[in-house]
Design an enzyme around this catalytic site. Sequence first.
Site, PDB file in Angstrom:
ATOM      1  N   TRP A 102       0.701  -1.010   0.321  1.00 42.72           N
ATOM      2  CA  TRP A 102      -0.179   0.341  -0.074  1.00 42.72           C
ATOM      3  C   TRP A 102       0.736   1.248   0.089  1.00 42.72           C
ATOM      4  O   TRP A 102       1.758   1.312   1.167  1.00 42.72           O
ATOM      5  CB  TRP A 102      -1.174  -0.031   1.209  1.00 42.72           C
ATOM      6  CG  TRP A 102      -1.640   0.933   1.340  1.00 42.72           C
ATOM      7  CD1 TRP A 102      -2.764   1.251   0.540  1.00 42.72           C
ATOM      8  CD2 TRP A 102      -2.107   2.026   2.781  1.00 42.72           C
ATOM      9  NE1 TRP A 102      -3.635   2.405   1.370  1.00 42.72           N
ATOM     10  CE2 TRP A 102      -3.773   1.991   2.315  1.00 42.72           C
ATOM     11  CE3 TRP A 102      -1.439   1.775   3.583  1.00 42.72           C
ATOM     12  CZ2 TRP A 102      -3.903   3.514   3.647  1.00 42.72           C
ATOM     13  CZ3 TRP A 102      -2.544   2.916   4.612  1.00 42.72           C
ATOM     14  CH2 TRP A 102      -3.075   3.543   5.035  1.00 42.72           C
ATOM     15  N   ASP A 184       0.226  -5.472   9.933  1.00 43.75           N
ATOM     16  CA  ASP A 184      -0.825  -4.540   9.129  1.00 43.75           C
ATOM     17  C   ASP A 184      -1.715  -5.670   9.278  1.00 43.75           C
ATOM     18  O   ASP A 184      -2.341  -6.006   7.911  1.00 43.75           O
ATOM     19  CB  ASP A 184      -0.955  -3.396   8.318  1.00 43.75           C
ATOM     20  CG  ASP A 184      -1.650  -2.809   7.541  1.00 43.75           C
ATOM     21  OD1 ASP A 184      -1.701  -1.696   6.527  1.00 43.75           O
ATOM     22  OD2 ASP A 184      -2.861  -3.082   7.988  1.00 43.75           O
ATOM     23  N   LYS A 220     -12.875  -1.847   6.410  1.00 43.84           N
ATOM     24  CA  LYS A 220     -13.765  -2.460   5.554  1.00 43.84           C
ATOM     25  C   LYS A 220     -14.742  -4.018   6.049  1.00 43.84           C
ATOM     26  O   LYS A 220     -16.020  -3.835   5.651  1.00 43.84           O
ATOM     27  CB  LYS A 220     -12.148  -3.493   4.418  1.00 43.84           C
ATOM     28  CG  LYS A 220     -11.662  -2.544   3.429  1.00 43.84           C
ATOM     29  CD  LYS A 220     -11.109  -2.201   4.113  1.00 43.84           C
ATOM     30  CE  LYS A 220      -9.849  -1.439   2.876  1.00 43.84           C
ATOM     31  NZ  LYS A 220      -9.197  -0.001   4.121  1.00 43.84           N
TER      32      LYS A 220
END
Lengths: 374, 401
Positions: A102, A184, A220
């Site tokens: 990312w 993460d 999410k």
Amino acid sequence: AYRTDEGQPWVLPVVKKVEQMIANDHSLNHEYLPILGLPEFRANASRIALGDDSPAIKENRIGSVQSLGGTGALRIGAEFLRRWYNGNNNTATPVYISAPSWENHNSVFVDAGFKDIRTYHYWDAAKRGLDLQGLLDDMEKAPEFSIFILHACAHNPTGTDPTPDQWKQIAAVMKRRFLFPFFDSAYQGFASGSLDKDAWAVRYFVSEGFELFCAQSFSKNFGLYNERVGNLTVVGKDTDNVQRVLSQMEKIVRTTWSNPPSQGARIVATTLSSPQLFAEWYDNVKTMADRVLLMRSELRSRLESLGTPGTWNHITEQIGMFSFTGLNPKQVEYMIKEKHIYLMASGRINMCGLTTKNLDYVAKSIHEAVTKIQ
Amino acid sequence: SSWWSHVEMGPPDPILGVTEAFKRDTNSKKMNLGVGAYRDDNGKPYVLNCVRKAEAMMASKKMDKEYLPIGGLADFTRASAELALGENSEAFKSGRYVTVQGISGTGSLRIGANFLQRFFKASRDVYLPKPSWGNHTPIFRDAGLQLQAYRYYDPKTCSLDFSGAMDDISKIPEKSIILLHACAHNPTGVDPRQEQWKELAAVVKKRNLLVYFDMAYQGFASGDINRDAWAVRYFIEQGINIILAQSYAKNMGLYGERAGAFTVICSDAEEAKRVESQLKILIRPMYSNPPLNGARIASIILNTPDLRKEWLVEVKGMADRIISMRTQLVSNLKKEGSSHNWQHITDQIGMFCFTGLKPEQVERLIKEFSIYMTKDGRISVAGVTSGNVGYLAHAIHQVTK
């Protein structure tokens, strides 16, 4: 962000329900949360990551910092590490980020003050999978005490995760070389539909005795994108160490945002602490995960039926929101310009953009791109 | 062994300590005057009616939860700029400003501090008034700036040391950064009068200082949003391109929802766009994009005429109650027979009041009367009610006579 089969955003039914409960509860006010966040949120969030039966929780050697999304959790963790890890204010400690990752990971650690940000091998474009040997080699060569950013599941952007066996190998090297694991975790539950499965790697590292950080996002898996709900879970050797760590994280939080926003944390805490609401949430999460899994298998089977050159098993072997299709930049340009299908130059597609209505079109377009453009 | 063996225990927060001790106290007459949040006349947190109405509107609308832009909710940031600058402001109408949503006052201050560290190369020095909000210093320090001070509060008179301030400010090296509290100075409650603001504007302009306004109490101080923003607007009118941090924690009671904004007044709209792009680059690695809930509530209130009217009445109500408690405290002290001059209590403005009490006297208030405040003698007037103001006056008289 997740999209329904109609291509629309989806507010989880359990979230709507809990929001209504909160709206109807006039005993609630808008007072400040504690600096580290809503206690019920923090405890439940870490419990979700580590598991109900986590030895670390039983031994009272975990801490939690409610943060503004996964990004906020990463930033607080990074700021703490820069001040207190590997000496005091050691900005020279190498930070390793997967190639690719990312793109905001790099910025978080740079802005936190780290001067030596490196990449570790991850994506093997030729075989369209994990470059495990490259990864392990980088870990062997990394200076001791280096920090490694690991994606807990549903690697962004490749969708390619190590298998449990590969995670074991990774953990063994990291333990031997005194490398610090900073996980993460942005897709727990959203990736496979199972919270436990998606947290396997984090829990394995804990069981192997690692001290670690895990930045969690509920954007999410709760669909709470704009409420900025995240949590930094800290696992330490013992209570005393964790308490001192948290006291210093509190100082960092105080000068960054003072105390975190209330709304999203209340929604998550209420949901996770009620068996019934938790079950409803689990069901909602599975709905999202299952749709993505279905789109993956449907896309793959169409490509294979069309006889599209190359192999397409990576579409179903990869997991989570994103897939590295293997399309090269020229093929991507064709998709965008000629077929009006938008994806990243890296060949990354967002599986959430696929619907039963557009599957045929997307599959045919990929077929055209691959056969017409080399 | 642990990676963290050498990590020191952070010092306990001094203000939290006050609340902790208060909670443990079993005296039925106990008072918490450390709290930095508004309380109604029953000592309870107050959720504004206009906030409840805005929330009801939101609940019925069934909006999605998609990410906000990095700079935040546009309706909110535009309304925030208009609230601070005034709808007739040339700077506002010309668009020569950028406003981004921030995490309440702290987050907005920090965005600005980070922005200055990265782009304001002329100086590393931020001048704070003496004293200032306790969190200002660590915010600027963590952003990589240095802290200096200018005289502000005169403990002898419990009011503004105006000549001291002017003297110090006139000597600040050119192009340094100076922080000013727009209204309701925290922690003293001492604000400059308008004529004094005019002189301050002249001297900062002469010294070519970068002015950073912290406005956490617009409307909450005097009850009038325009009056409380007077200094901010005056400085801009004088051609001083200020930067500004706003908070909606107190004036809308949105504390835990973290609604705030950071504004940069620019030369022109084009410059504003460039500044905006850099602010976004700073924000993204901090928390990506801001939380919606508080900003949405504030935006609905500011942009819905009926709700805005209602808000103005409610914020005036809060300010009036505070002013009334100040008045009652002074009159009760007189009734107790105190011979001291307590005028500063009514001269000061906003949530906080520097009583002038010494640490030993504060100690006695805590131990003998269960009245809790910080050692510097600062009280939160929000914690005073018509039910306990008599007791407070009695206690203060006992420790000062």
